[in-house]
Design a protein around this motif. Structure first.
Motif, PDB file in Angstrom:
ATOM      1  N   SER A  52       0.856  -1.190   0.000  1.00 10.76           N
ATOM      2  CA  SER A  52       0.000   0.000   0.000  1.00 10.76           C
ATOM      3  C   SER A  52       0.884   1.229   0.000  1.00 10.76           C
ATOM      4  N   THR A  53       0.484   2.229  -0.735  1.00 17.44           N
ATOM      5  CA  THR A  53       1.111   3.548  -0.622  1.00 17.44           C
ATOM      6  C   THR A  53       0.099   4.527  -0.032  1.00 17.44           C
ATOM      7  N   ARG A  54      -1.066   4.646  -0.696  1.00 18.10           N
ATOM      8  CA  ARG A  54      -2.038   5.681  -0.325  1.00 18.10           C
ATOM      9  C   ARG A  54      -2.701   5.424   1.021  1.00 18.10           C
ATOM     10  N   THR A  55      -3.221   4.207   1.186  1.00 17.60           N
ATOM     11  CA  THR A  55      -4.013   3.915   2.385  1.00 17.60           C
ATOM     12  C   THR A  55      -3.127   3.933   3.622  1.00 17.60           C
ATOM     13  N   ARG A 104      -4.871  -4.082   6.804  1.00 19.07           N
ATOM     14  CA  ARG A 104      -5.051  -4.574   5.426  1.00 19.07           C
ATOM     15  C   ARG A 104      -4.517  -5.997   5.384  1.00 19.07           C
ATOM     16  N   HIS A 132     -13.280  -2.325   0.947  1.00 14.29           N
ATOM     17  CA  HIS A 132     -12.299  -1.261   1.198  1.00 14.29           C
ATOM     18  C   HIS A 132     -13.117  -0.009   1.508  1.00 14.29           C
ATOM     19  N   GLN A 135     -11.936   3.680   1.154  1.00 17.88           N
ATOM     20  CA  GLN A 135     -11.761   4.115  -0.242  1.00 17.88           C
ATOM     21  C   GLN A 135     -13.087   4.655  -0.790  1.00 17.88           C
ATOM     22  N   PRO A 255      -8.839   4.454  -8.117  1.00 14.06           N
ATOM     23  CA  PRO A 255      -8.343   4.380  -6.736  1.00 14.06           C
ATOM     24  C   PRO A 255      -6.822   4.377  -6.649  1.00 14.06           C
TER      25      PRO A 255
END
Ligand code: CP
Length: 315
Positions: A52-55, A104, A132, A135, A255
């Motif tokens: 994951s980068t964003r979450t 996650r 999710h 999101q 997303p």
């Protein structure tokens, strides 16, 4: 709301409340001092068993902006690699008395299982192909900032719906907020019976000009052990959304991460019609709102007749 495991945990009023709250936090993020003391003295653990980068970054920053102490664990590089189970990992981290655990995990239902083991609030940051929810909420927020309510909007979700937890959460959330949702993709990438969730199903982009918003999904190769399309080139020919396929008023969401030139043309990514950067920015405000609602506001609906409940002076 004790946990956020699925869009099923929310009703339209609670979603509106969370989006109102996120709006307050988006305002806070424009201040010189971007922190509020709401979660001072509380601990938030983020536990990511998948990339994951964003979450991961936005939940971590959201917790810090709320003045919580943050422990970030990624399975890769942790004792999970030495064979430690999810239960033992969570028991270990519970020794720090976390107020919330953001997880996650590749298995559907992992967040729900965790919620039965711990006293902490559990936030599902993606469980397999299941859900999710944060999101979907940030996508509603990004849309609201750009075009207002989702009510009556036509939203097409295009791509690998089969392997997408984002699609499952977003079909529910968009429909709940009054949008008309269509999903489009090859039959091999469409879950059987998906129309029962209230969306229309198409197997081509014919008619896409009716959409107010086109929401693109990447091919989730990490969840495939066989080939679901004849070739990427063939898939892109039939389902790639680029400027030539869109009218002037149509917006595009994704997303992330994107596969440029596969599901989305680079010309779209770099255009004003693309909301990807808005979605990432919305992630911070919405995840602050989620943590605030779960931990500081006791899960009550957050609006009063005078508007949102105050979120406090700068920390
Ligand atoms: N949209 C999303 O979940 O992105 P990450 O995998 O980078 O968190």
């Amino acid at each position: 709301m004790k946990h956020l495991l699925s869009i099923d945990d929310l009703d339209p009023e609670q979603i509106e409340g969370l989006l109102d709250r996120a709006e307050s936090f988006a305002e806070v993020s424009k201040r010189d001092i971007k922190k509020v003391p709401a979660l001072r003295g509380r601990t938030v653990v983020t536990l990511f068993y998948e990339a994951s980068t964003r979450t991961s970054s936005s939940f971590e920053l959201a917790a810090k902006r709320l003045s919580a102490d943050v422990v970030s664990v990624k399975a890769s590089g942790s004792s999970v690699e030495k064979g430690e189970s999810l239960k033992d990992t969570v028991e270990t981290l519970s020794a720090y008395d976390p107020a919330a655990i953001v997880i996650r995990h590749p298995q559907a239902g992992a967040a729900q299982m965790l919620s039965q083991w711990v006293d902490a609030a559990v936030v599902n940051a993606g469980d397999g192909m299941h859900q999710h929810p944060s999101q979907a909420l940030l996508d509603l927020f990004a849309l609201r900032q750009r075009i207002g309510s989702a009510e009556g909007r036509k939203i097409w979700i295009v791509g690998d719906v089969l392997h997408s937890r984002v699609a499952r959460s977003n079909i529910q959330a968009f429909s709940m907020m009054g949008a008309e949702v269509t999903v489009a993709g090859p039959p091999t990438l469409m879950p059987r019976g998906i129309e029962a969730s209230g969306c229309e199903v198409r197997h081509s982009l014919d008619g896409i000009e009716e959409a107010d918003v086109v929401y693109l999904l990447r091919m989730q190769n990490e969840r495939m052990d066989e080939s679901f399309v004849p070739s990427i080139r063939e898939y892109a020919r039939l389902f790639q959304v680029n400027s030539r396929r869109l009218g002037p008023r149509q917006l595009v969401m994704h997303p992330g991460p994107v596969n440029r030139g596969v599901e989305i043309g680079g010309d779209v990514i770099d255009s004003d019609r693309c909301l990807i950067a808005d979605q990432v920015a919305s992630g911070l405000a919405v995840r602050m709102a989620i943590l605030f609602e779960l931990l500081a506001h006791g899960g009550e609906t957050n609006t009063t007749s005078e508007g949102p409940v105050p979120i406090g002076e700068p920390a």
